[in-house]
Motif scaffolding. Structure first.
Motif, mmCIF file in Angstrom:
data_model
loop_
_atom_site.group_PDB
_atom_site.id
_atom_site.type_symbol
_atom_site.label_atom_id
_atom_site.label_comp_id
_atom_site.label_asym_id
_atom_site.label_seq_id
_atom_site.Cartn_x
_atom_site.Cartn_y
_atom_site.Cartn_z
ATOM 1 N N CYS A 8 0.729 -1.216 -0.100
ATOM 2 C CA CYS A 8 0.114 0.079 -0.102
ATOM 3 C C CYS A 8 1.121 0.961 0.292
ATOM 4 C CB CYS A 8 -0.685 0.144 1.045
ATOM 5 S SG CYS A 8 0.024 0.378 2.882
ATOM 6 N N PRO A 9 0.534 2.398 -0.220
ATOM 7 C CA PRO A 9 1.292 4.072 0.087
ATOM 8 C C PRO A 9 1.981 4.065 1.300
ATOM 9 C CG PRO A 9 -1.097 3.957 -0.925
ATOM 10 C CD PRO A 9 -0.984 2.629 -0.260
ATOM 11 N N SER A 10 1.593 3.153 2.506
ATOM 12 C CA SER A 10 2.024 3.036 3.143
ATOM 13 C C SER A 10 3.448 2.289 3.598
ATOM 14 C CB SER A 10 1.203 3.224 4.854
ATOM 15 O OG SER A 10 0.660 4.076 4.925
ATOM 16 N N ARG A 28 -9.023 -4.415 -8.237
ATOM 17 C CA ARG A 28 -8.294 -2.790 -7.381
ATOM 18 C C ARG A 28 -9.139 -2.095 -7.803
ATOM 19 N NH1 ARG A 28 -4.559 0.252 -9.347
ATOM 20 N NH2 ARG A 28 -4.059 -0.910 -11.294
ATOM 21 N N GLY A 31 -11.788 -0.881 -6.535
ATOM 22 C CA GLY A 31 -11.622 -0.945 -4.882
ATOM 23 C C GLY A 31 -11.738 -1.834 -3.902
ATOM 24 N N ALA A 34 -7.910 -4.273 -0.489
ATOM 25 C CA ALA A 34 -7.275 -3.303 0.947
ATOM 26 C C ALA A 34 -6.623 -3.688 1.397
ATOM 27 C CB ALA A 34 -8.643 -2.993 1.476
ATOM 28 N N CYS A 35 -5.339 -3.253 2.447
ATOM 29 C CA CYS A 35 -4.281 -3.253 2.584
ATOM 30 C C CYS A 35 -4.992 -3.814 4.379
ATOM 31 C CB CYS A 35 -4.353 -1.970 3.005
ATOM 32 S SG CYS A 35 -2.270 -1.972 4.068
ATOM 33 N N CYS A 38 -3.892 -1.144 7.398
ATOM 34 C CA CYS A 38 -4.337 0.632 7.258
ATOM 35 C C CYS A 38 -5.658 0.634 6.462
ATOM 36 C CB CYS A 38 -3.257 1.330 7.086
ATOM 37 S SG CYS A 38 -3.153 1.385 4.897
ATOM 38 N N SER A 40 -5.914 1.323 3.323
ATOM 39 C CA SER A 40 -5.622 1.706 2.172
ATOM 40 C C SER A 40 -6.243 0.743 1.189
ATOM 41 C CB SER A 40 -4.559 2.360 1.882
ATOM 42 O OG SER A 40 -4.175 3.002 0.484
ATOM 43 N N THR A 41 -6.120 1.648 0.348
ATOM 44 C CA THR A 41 -7.107 0.736 -1.225
ATOM 45 C C THR A 41 -6.258 0.974 -2.682
ATOM 46 O OG1 THR A 41 -8.645 2.355 -1.954
ATOM 47 C CG2 THR A 41 -9.523 0.169 -0.607
ATOM 48 N N GLY A 42 -4.847 2.000 -2.231
ATOM 49 C CA GLY A 42 -4.195 2.172 -3.281
ATOM 50 C C GLY A 42 -3.182 1.447 -2.971
ATOM 51 N N VAL A 43 -3.166 0.042 -2.979
ATOM 52 C CA VAL A 43 -3.196 -1.144 -3.796
ATOM 53 C C VAL A 43 -2.232 -1.040 -4.951
ATOM 54 C CG1 VAL A 43 -2.667 -3.639 -3.216
ATOM 55 C CG2 VAL A 43 -4.002 -1.923 -1.505
#
Length: 141
Positions: A8-10, A28, A31, A34-35, A38, A40-43
């Motif tokens: 993810c972005p983190s 993806r 959405g 997800a991570c 955290c 986040s769906t920016g996987v």
């Protein structure tokens, strides 16, 4: 099925299985990936290396007929017991299981092959059956 290494972005790393690369992209984009840390769906996919298992013997050629792990040994023992104590009825399994259940023939231990829809119908009709975690000998390489 394919396993992807994801992050993810983190920068939380994790793995997940998907039907295909296209299925991952579809999920993806919607959405739905997800991570787990955290949320986040920016996987995104991360760099992956193929998982290669070393050869089982010193000659470099795997001896696939000899169980190596505890799970393989347990499965081989189960297969041996089933084959020693049961009759292989092949593609007649559904018919034979139903005939035994209805009392048309004496009950005995059998194993064989059935299509998924046939096996489900047996279960729905109360015929006691269970899938085996191996294919009959004639079907293996």
């Amino acid at each position: 099925m394919i396993r992807f290494s994801l992050k993810c972005p983190s920068d939380h790393g994790f793995e997940s299985w998907f039907q295909s690369g296209a299925a991952f992209e579809t999920l993806r984009a919607a959405g739905h990936v997800a991570c787990p840390v955290c949320g986040s769906t920016g996987v995104e996919k991360s760099l992956m290396a193929p998982s290669v298992r070393p050869a089982r013997n010193a000659a470099g050629k795997p001896d696939l007929s000899t169980p190596e792990t505890d799970a393989e040994k347990a499965l081989a023992e189960l297969r041996r017991k089933v084959e020693e104590t049961s009759e292989y009825v092949g593609l007649d399994f559904v018919t034979e299981a139903r005939r035994m259940h209805e009392g048309a023939v004496p009950e005995r231990a059998i194993y064989g092959e059935a299509r998924l829809d046939e096996a489900k119908k047996l279960v729905e009709d109360g015929v006691p059956v269970a899938p085996l975690p191996f294919m009959p000998q004639r079907r293996t390489n």
